[in-house]
Structure formats: C-alpha cells, structure tokens
Design a protein around this motif. Structure first.
Motif, PDB file in Angstrom:
ATOM      1  N   PRO A  48      -2.542  30.320 -19.151  1.00 32.17           N
ATOM      2  CA  PRO A  48      -2.790  30.377 -20.593  1.00 32.17           C
ATOM      3  C   PRO A  48      -3.016  31.788 -21.128  1.00 32.17           C
ATOM      4  O   PRO A  48      -2.623  32.100 -22.265  1.00 32.17           O
ATOM      5  CB  PRO A  48      -4.040  29.506 -20.758  1.00 32.17           C
ATOM      6  N   SER A  49      -3.613  32.664 -20.313  1.00 30.96           N
ATOM      7  CA  SER A  49      -3.881  34.039 -20.764  1.00 30.96           C
ATOM      8  C   SER A  49      -2.607  34.833 -21.011  1.00 30.96           C
ATOM      9  O   SER A  49      -2.635  35.880 -21.675  1.00 30.96           O
ATOM     10  CB  SER A  49      -4.744  34.769 -19.731  1.00 30.96           C
ATOM     11  N   GLU A  50      -1.485  34.342 -20.502  1.00 34.64           N
ATOM     12  CA  GLU A  50      -0.208  35.034 -20.674  1.00 34.64           C
ATOM     13  C   GLU A  50       0.561  34.547 -21.902  1.00 34.64           C
ATOM     14  O   GLU A  50       1.655  35.039 -22.180  1.00 34.64           O
ATOM     15  CB  GLU A  50       0.667  34.829 -19.432  1.00 34.64           C
ATOM     16  N   LEU A  51       0.003  33.611 -22.640  1.00 38.20           N
ATOM     17  CA  LEU A  51       0.715  32.980 -23.746  1.00 38.20           C
ATOM     18  C   LEU A  51       0.271  33.528 -25.098  1.00 38.20           C
ATOM     19  O   LEU A  51      -0.881  33.914 -25.273  1.00 38.20           O
ATOM     20  CB  LEU A  51       0.473  31.457 -23.734  1.00 38.20           C
ATOM     21  N   SER A  52       1.191  33.499 -26.052  1.00 40.47           N
ATOM     22  CA  SER A  52       0.841  33.819 -27.439  1.00 40.47           C
ATOM     23  C   SER A  52       0.102  32.646 -28.064  1.00 40.47           C
ATOM     24  O   SER A  52       0.071  31.534 -27.506  1.00 40.47           O
ATOM     25  CB  SER A  52       2.117  34.093 -28.241  1.00 40.47           C
ATOM     26  N   GLY A  53      -0.491  32.880 -29.233  1.00 41.06           N
ATOM     27  CA  GLY A  53      -1.212  31.810 -29.921  1.00 41.06           C
ATOM     28  C   GLY A  53      -0.330  30.621 -30.235  1.00 41.06           C
ATOM     29  O   GLY A  53      -0.728  29.466 -30.070  1.00 41.06           O
ATOM     30  N   GLY A  54       0.899  30.898 -30.674  1.00 49.51           N
ATOM     31  CA  GLY A  54       1.823  29.819 -30.977  1.00 49.51           C
ATOM     32  C   GLY A  54       2.204  29.016 -29.755  1.00 49.51           C
ATOM     33  O   GLY A  54       2.327  27.784 -29.808  1.00 49.51           O
ATOM     34  N   MET A  55       2.386  29.699 -28.620  1.00 46.55           N
ATOM     35  CA  MET A  55       2.729  28.996 -27.383  1.00 46.55           C
ATOM     36  C   MET A  55       1.569  28.157 -26.875  1.00 46.55           C
ATOM     37  O   MET A  55       1.770  27.048 -26.358  1.00 46.55           O
ATOM     38  CB  MET A  55       3.177  29.991 -26.316  1.00 46.55           C
ATOM     39  N   ILE A  56       0.347  28.663 -27.036  1.00 51.37           N
ATOM     40  CA  ILE A  56      -0.831  27.880 -26.640  1.00 51.37           C
ATOM     41  C   ILE A  56      -0.880  26.571 -27.420  1.00 51.37           C
ATOM     42  O   ILE A  56      -1.139  25.497 -26.862  1.00 51.37           O
ATOM     43  CB  ILE A  56      -2.122  28.699 -26.853  1.00 51.37           C
ATOM     44  N   LYS A  57      -0.602  26.646 -28.724  1.00 52.15           N
ATOM     45  CA  LYS A  57      -0.589  25.431 -29.554  1.00 52.15           C
ATOM     46  C   LYS A  57       0.454  24.446 -29.037  1.00 52.15           C
ATOM     47  O   LYS A  57       0.207  23.233 -28.971  1.00 52.15           O
ATOM     48  CB  LYS A  57      -0.263  25.788 -31.002  1.00 52.15           C
ATOM     49  N   ARG A  58       1.618  24.960 -28.679  1.00 52.45           N
ATOM     50  CA  ARG A  58       2.690  24.078 -28.229  1.00 52.45           C
ATOM     51  C   ARG A  58       2.375  23.441 -26.870  1.00 52.45           C
ATOM     52  O   ARG A  58       2.652  22.250 -26.653  1.00 52.45           O
ATOM     53  CB  ARG A  58       4.013  24.850 -28.160  1.00 52.45           C
ATOM     54  N   VAL A  59       1.791  24.216 -25.964  1.00 53.80           N
ATOM     55  CA  VAL A  59       1.401  23.656 -24.665  1.00 53.80           C
ATOM     56  C   VAL A  59       0.308  22.595 -24.862  1.00 53.80           C
ATOM     57  O   VAL A  59       0.343  21.521 -24.246  1.00 53.80           O
ATOM     58  CB  VAL A  59       0.920  24.764 -23.711  1.00 53.80           C
ATOM     59  N   ALA A  60      -0.643  22.896 -25.729  1.00 56.25           N
ATOM     60  CA  ALA A  60      -1.708  21.928 -26.012  1.00 56.25           C
ATOM     61  C   ALA A  60      -1.142  20.660 -26.647  1.00 56.25           C
ATOM     62  O   ALA A  60      -1.609  19.549 -26.364  1.00 56.25           O
ATOM     63  CB  ALA A  60      -2.749  22.560 -26.931  1.00 56.25           C
ATOM     64  N   LEU A  61      -0.125  20.818 -27.488  1.00 57.12           N
ATOM     65  CA  LEU A  61       0.530  19.648 -28.080  1.00 57.12           C
ATOM     66  C   LEU A  61       1.257  18.838 -27.008  1.00 57.12           C
ATOM     67  O   LEU A  61       1.185  17.601 -26.999  1.00 57.12           O
ATOM     68  CB  LEU A  61       1.505  20.100 -29.172  1.00 57.12           C
ATOM     69  N   ALA A  62       1.929  19.528 -26.092  1.00 53.31           N
ATOM     70  CA  ALA A  62       2.591  18.834 -24.982  1.00 53.31           C
ATOM     71  C   ALA A  62       1.581  18.032 -24.167  1.00 53.31           C
ATOM     72  O   ALA A  62       1.852  16.894 -23.762  1.00 53.31           O
ATOM     73  CB  ALA A  62       3.316  19.844 -24.096  1.00 53.31           C
ATOM     74  N   ARG A  63       0.410  18.625 -23.918  1.00 52.71           N
ATOM     75  CA  ARG A  63      -0.628  17.901 -23.173  1.00 52.71           C
ATOM     76  C   ARG A  63      -1.125  16.685 -23.960  1.00 52.71           C
ATOM     77  O   ARG A  63      -1.367  15.615 -23.390  1.00 52.71           O
ATOM     78  CB  ARG A  63      -1.805  18.825 -22.858  1.00 52.71           C
ATOM     79  N   ALA A  64      -1.276  16.842 -25.286  1.00 52.70           N
ATOM     80  CA  ALA A  64      -1.719  15.720 -26.117  1.00 52.70           C
ATOM     81  C   ALA A  64      -0.721  14.565 -26.088  1.00 52.70           C
ATOM     82  O   ALA A  64      -1.096  13.411 -26.277  1.00 52.70           O
ATOM     83  CB  ALA A  64      -1.934  16.194 -27.553  1.00 52.70           C
ATOM     84  N   LEU A  65       0.546  14.886 -25.830  1.00 52.78           N
ATOM     85  CA  LEU A  65       1.600  13.864 -25.789  1.00 52.78           C
ATOM     86  C   LEU A  65       1.871  13.359 -24.376  1.00 52.78           C
ATOM     87  O   LEU A  65       2.764  12.527 -24.177  1.00 52.78           O
ATOM     88  CB  LEU A  65       2.893  14.441 -26.377  1.00 52.78           C
ATOM     89  N   ALA A  66       1.108  13.842 -23.395  1.00 53.22           N
ATOM     90  CA  ALA A  66       1.399  13.573 -21.981  1.00 53.22           C
ATOM     91  C   ALA A  66       1.478  12.083 -21.665  1.00 53.22           C
ATOM     92  O   ALA A  66       2.329  11.651 -20.886  1.00 53.22           O
ATOM     93  CB  ALA A  66       0.355  14.246 -21.087  1.00 53.22           C
TER      94      ALA A  66
END
Length: 254
Positions: free
Chosen positions: A142-160
């Motif tokens: 996560p520390s390697e991601l931009s703010g927008g990418m963090i949101k998208r990864v978190a959204l992917a997890r919410a849809l898991a």
C-alpha cells in the motif's frame, strides 16, 4: 403486485449518548438498486447511522432492518451471513500496510475458509481488474500506491465477496478532480453492472449529484428530506439551501 422488501429499513430510530440525542424518530427506507447519498452537517449522525446499519453500534431504540433482518436481534450466524452480503469502502482505504495489494483483496475470501488458494488468487485479480488495477500492481505494498490507487484497491476488497450492498465513506475525499471524476465513473459502472445498492456519505457536491439516485438529508435529528437530487434541491430550508448553493448557482449559470 407485491412490494419488494427494502434492502434497508430504519423505523423510529433514536440514538442517544448521555444527554446528547443524535437521532430522534428517524425513518429511512432504501430500495434495491438505489444510490443513496447521505448528507448533513457536522454532528448530524451520518457515520453513526451507517455504523448502526452495519451492526457496529446499537440504537437507543427503534429498528434497523437489513435484507429484512433486524440487526439488533440478529444472532452470530445471521450477522455473518449479512456481512457477506455487504461491502464497505472506508474513507482512507484502511488497507493493511503489511499485506500486498493482492493479499488485501484476498483477505475476506480467505477468512471464509471455503475456497481453494488458486481460486482466491484468481478472484482477487479479477476484483482488482474490475476496480481498474492491473496485475502488475498485485504484489505492491500500500505504501507504494497513489491515493487514487488506494481507493481502487479498497473498493476491490469491498467487492471481494460479491456483495449486494455497498457502503462508501467519502469515496472521493483527497482525490484530485481528474481522479475523482474517474472514480465516480467507476462506481457508476460497477453499480450498473453488479446491480448494487449503494449508501454513500459524502461532502463532495459534484460526486453526490453525479451518482445519487436519491439524497437523504440528516438535520434536526431526523431525515429532513429524502428524494431525488432535483426534488431535494428545490426544498426551502436553511441547511439544504446552503449545502446546494453552488449547485443552484451552476444551474442558473447553465
């Protein structure tokens, strides 16, 4: 013709902490397929209301029903089944810093202890792809991601777990205009393709108007207004008029 059971139904909800009353006789009914924007001033109880829907806080009195189940009286098994039917996108993403992107998304599936490892990996990669994250990012931290990418990864997890109901807490907060617009487009397409019901807390007027099929205005300890954005914006009431002032102005200019 029978009327479908609301996905969320809140009846005569009271929330009180000591002498402070947050909600008083609050009613709200959310139908399947809606994108409901929750708005209100500071202290109006938006986050508290969502926490009660999720079963994290209990109301002082009243009922909160999700998929027809009363959250206050649900047992452990009922809550587990409900939790598999909803997903939550937290404001800051809330990714686990010690896990890779792939492992963050895979975690809810692994906790089920019912799926083979390879299937979980492939499903997590698919969820990331749906959220606009390519496989080349799967092993990043996560520390390697931009703010927008963090949101998208978190959204992917919410849809898991392929939920029917999705909660969004300030989904565009901290994003630049281009990233915010792209994220709004992503949520809109996922809502359509996955037939989601969405409950969204936001202060961002642009994303609120772009996404919401209905807006619920929390003020004076209850839902002051609940209607389409166009109808809510017509209501003559100080908070509503102040909140939508810029939108009114844009309409007049346009």
């Amino acid at each position: 013709m029978s009327i479908a059971t609301p996905v969320i139904e809140i009846r005569k909800l009271w929330t009180q902490f000591g002498d402070s009353v947050i909600h008083r006789d609050l009613d709200l009914s959310i139908a399947a397929g809606e994108i409901v924007g929750l708005v209100g001033g500071s202290g109006s109880g938006k986050t508290t209301l969502v926490r009660q829907i999720l079963g994290l806080n209990r109301p002082t009195r009243g009922q909160v029903l999700v998929f027809g189940t009363d959250i206050s009286s649900a047992n452990v098994d009922q809550m587990a089944r409900l939790q598999n039917r909803w997903g939550m996108l937290f404001q800051q993403g809330a990714l686990f810093s010690a896990l890779t992107v792939l492992d963050n998304v895979a975690l809810p599936m692994r906790e089920l202890r019912a799926l083979p490892r390879r299937l979980i990996r492939d499903a997590a990669l698919l969820k990331l792809q749906m959220a606009g994250i390519g496989p080349e990012h799967a092993l990043k931290m996560p520390s390697e991601l931009s703010g927008g990418m963090i949101k998208r990864v978190a959204l992917a997890r919410a849809l898991a777990l392929e939920p029917e109901l999705l909660f969004l807490d300030e989904p565009t907060a901290g994003l630049d205009p281009a990233s915010s617009a792209a994220f709004v487009d992503l949520i809109r397409s996922l809502h359509r393709d996955l037939r989601l019901t969405v409950v969204m807390i936001t202060h961002d007027l642009e994303s609120l108007l772009a996404l919401s099929t209905k807006i619920a205005v929390l003020a004076d300890k209850h839902v002051l207004a609940y209607d389409t954005p166009q109808q809510v914006m017509k209501i003559k009431q100080p908070f509503i008029e102040n909140f939508f002032l810029s939108a009114h102005h844009e309409q007049q200019v346009g």
